[in-house]
Design an enzyme around this catalytic site. Structure first.
Site, PDB file in Angstrom:
ATOM      1  N   LYS A  66      32.767  20.423  36.554  1.00  0.00           N
ATOM      2  CA  LYS A  66      32.798  21.888  36.423  1.00  0.00           C
ATOM      3  C   LYS A  66      33.518  22.611  37.562  1.00  0.00           C
ATOM      4  CE  LYS A  66      31.731  22.687  33.067  1.00  0.00           C
ATOM      5  NZ  LYS A  66      32.569  22.235  31.905  1.00  0.00           N
ATOM      6  N   HIS A 128      35.373  11.796  37.670  1.00  0.00           N
ATOM      7  CA  HIS A 128      34.382  12.535  38.469  1.00  0.00           C
ATOM      8  C   HIS A 128      33.667  11.591  39.431  1.00  0.00           C
ATOM      9  CE1 HIS A 128      34.910  16.147  36.200  1.00  0.00           C
ATOM     10  NE2 HIS A 128      34.315  15.725  35.112  1.00  0.00           N
ATOM     11  N   SER A 158      27.942  26.864  35.613  1.00  0.00           N
ATOM     12  CA  SER A 158      28.850  26.249  34.649  1.00  0.00           C
ATOM     13  C   SER A 158      28.276  24.932  34.099  1.00  0.00           C
ATOM     14  CB  SER A 158      30.194  26.005  35.340  1.00  0.00           C
ATOM     15  OG  SER A 158      31.143  25.530  34.433  1.00  0.00           O
TER      16      SER A 158
HETATM   17  P1  A3P Z   1      32.931  28.364  33.696  1.00  0.00           P
HETATM   18  O1  A3P Z   1      31.919  27.554  32.961  1.00  0.00           O
HETATM   19  O2  A3P Z   1      32.380  28.969  34.957  1.00  0.00           O
HETATM   20  O3  A3P Z   1      33.615  29.365  32.847  1.00  0.00           O
HETATM   21  P2  A3P Z   1      35.878  21.534  34.265  1.00  0.00           P
HETATM   22  O4  A3P Z   1      37.187  21.508  33.602  1.00  0.00           O
HETATM   23  O5  A3P Z   1      35.835  20.847  35.590  1.00  0.00           O
HETATM   24  O6  A3P Z   1      34.771  21.087  33.347  1.00  0.00           O
HETATM   25  O7  A3P Z   1      35.566  23.046  34.644  1.00  0.00           O
HETATM   26  C1  A3P Z   1      35.279  23.985  33.649  1.00  0.00           C
HETATM   27  C2  A3P Z   1      35.255  25.348  34.291  1.00  0.00           C
HETATM   28  O8  A3P Z   1      36.589  25.740  34.625  1.00  0.00           O
HETATM   29  C3  A3P Z   1      34.692  26.400  33.361  1.00  0.00           C
HETATM   30  O9  A3P Z   1      34.063  27.365  34.196  1.00  0.00           O
HETATM   31  C4  A3P Z   1      35.980  26.929  32.725  1.00  0.00           C
HETATM   32  O10 A3P Z   1      35.842  28.189  32.137  1.00  0.00           O
HETATM   33  C5  A3P Z   1      36.874  26.970  33.964  1.00  0.00           C
HETATM   34  N1  A3P Z   1      38.298  27.040  33.630  1.00  0.00           N
HETATM   35  C6  A3P Z   1      38.993  26.253  32.775  1.00  0.00           C
HETATM   36  N2  A3P Z   1      40.269  26.668  32.697  1.00  0.00           N
HETATM   37  C7  A3P Z   1      40.389  27.743  33.515  1.00  0.00           C
HETATM   38  C8  A3P Z   1      41.466  28.627  33.848  1.00  0.00           C
HETATM   39  N3  A3P Z   1      42.663  28.502  33.292  1.00  0.00           N
HETATM   40  N4  A3P Z   1      41.205  29.620  34.734  1.00  0.00           N
HETATM   41  C9  A3P Z   1      39.993  29.774  35.288  1.00  0.00           C
HETATM   42  N5  A3P Z   1      38.926  28.973  34.997  1.00  0.00           N
HETATM   43  C10 A3P Z   1      39.124  27.967  34.121  1.00  0.00           C
END
Ligand code: A3P
Length: 316
Positions: A66, A128, A158
């Site tokens: 996340k 991860h 998240s």
């Molecule tokens: P949130 O749940 O806070 O919205 P991962 O890819 O490591 O699982 O992380 C997911 C998080 O990154 C989520 O956060 C998602 O919305 C955010 N995320 C993905 N793409 C993004 C982007 N282009 N800009 C900002 N946040 C992004």
């Protein structure tokens, strides 16, 4: 070679490596990694992952869950592939940049270890796993590794939604935060994960980024990432890339928004119709909407305690 202890949560074990004396990461210095919480199924694949063959032209994207992994995967893939938007639009990001140990942590349709192994080179691989459990050749072959951290309070918010939407978690949010503070959720311990990579941030093959730095001004981060990959693009190309990588664009892009993955997972578990969007909010400080003031204080104490003795600071 590996030891595994049951932890409080019944689906997981705490995995550590028995013999670290010859781990190349140690560089002759003292290093005592904490065991990592993973599903029991992981143990069937731990050895295979640790002995996974690494190539010098690989690109590894490593994060605690996340922290903006998907976002970083898309950015790094496009930069490394000379802004090949055509392929990026037609092939799903999960197939271009494969989540190495996914198969070992739950049973999806594909064997992701084999998929990662067979990717066309240069392979883009996401993981991860903490340093001790990653393929040991990473530390001798030294491919490019991009690491991303995010402040633990936003990770908590998240991860809670991820656990509910993807893993089908049915407990309370308080219980989830308690477990996270006790470092008992998958891939914990959380801050130790970051500190390991902070320690090697100056290695020429490592690029250490933060979610907050990307979110505050992605356009400013892009030239640093391009330099790391030895690529040069015009200002117009970088402006376009920043737009492509914006939250709103990635959210409507089927190749990056993970809608298909979430729907498949929900279908597998008979949870169709539940609402969860992987591209959820994409903000800094959303924890204020999820954590009570007492949990905010406890996360602040947790962060302070875990960072004691380190010069690393979370942004936010
Ligand atoms: P949130 O749940 O806070 O919205 P991962 O890819 O490591 O699982 O992380 C997911 C998080 O990154 C989520 O956060 C998602 O919305 C955010 N995320 C993905 N793409 C993004 C982007 N282009 N800009 C900002 N946040 C992004």
């Amino acid at each position: 070679m590996f030891t595994c202890q049951p932890v409080l949560v019944d689906w997981s074990v705490s995995v550590s490596l028995e013999d670290l004396s010859e781990h190349p990461f140690t560089d002759g210095k003292q290093w005592e990694p904490k065991p990592c919480v993973l599903p029991k199924r992981y143990m069937d694949f731990a050895e295979q992952i640790r002995n996974f063959e690494v190539f010098e032209d690989d690109v590894w994207i490593v994060t605690f869950p996340k922290c903006g992994t998907t976002w970083t995967q898309e950015m790094v893939w496009l930069i490394d592939q000379n802004l090949d938007y055509q392929t990026a639009k037609t092939i799903n990001l999960n197939d271009r940049s494969v989540f190495l140990e996914l198969f070992s942590t739950f049973d999806p349709m594909d064997d992701t270890i084999t998929s990662a192994r067979n990717l066309p080179r240069p392979r883009h691989i996401k993981s991860h796993l903490p340093v001790a459990l990653l393929p040991k050749q990473l530390w001798t072959v030294k491919p490019k590794i991009v690491y991303v951290s995010r402040n633990p309070k936003d990770v908590a918010a998240s991860y809670l939604h991820h656990y509910r939407g993807i893993a089908g978690y049915r407990g309370t949010k308080e219980e989830f935060f308690e477990r996270l503070l006790a470092d008992e959720i998958e891939y914990c311990p959380q801050i130790a994960h970051v500190l390991e990579f902070w320690r090697i941030k100056n290695h020429p093959n490592v690029l250490f980024l933060t979610y907050e730095q990307m979110k505050r001004d992605l356009r400013k981060v892009l030239p640093t990432v391009c330099d790391f990959f030895g690529k040069k693009f015009s200002n117009e190309q970088l402006d376009l890339l920043a737009k492509h990588l914006s939250f709103d664009e990635m959210k409507k892009n089927p190749a990056t928004n993970n809608v298909e993955l979430v729907q498949t997972r929900m279908k597998q578990e008979g949870r169709e119709g539940e609402s969860f969007e992987f591209m959820r909010k994409g903000q800094i400080g959303d924890y204020k909407n999820e954590l009570s003031s007492s949990f905010i204080d406890r996360f602040d104490e947790f962060i302070e305690r875990e960072l004691r003795g380190s010069d690393f600071k979370f942004d936010c």
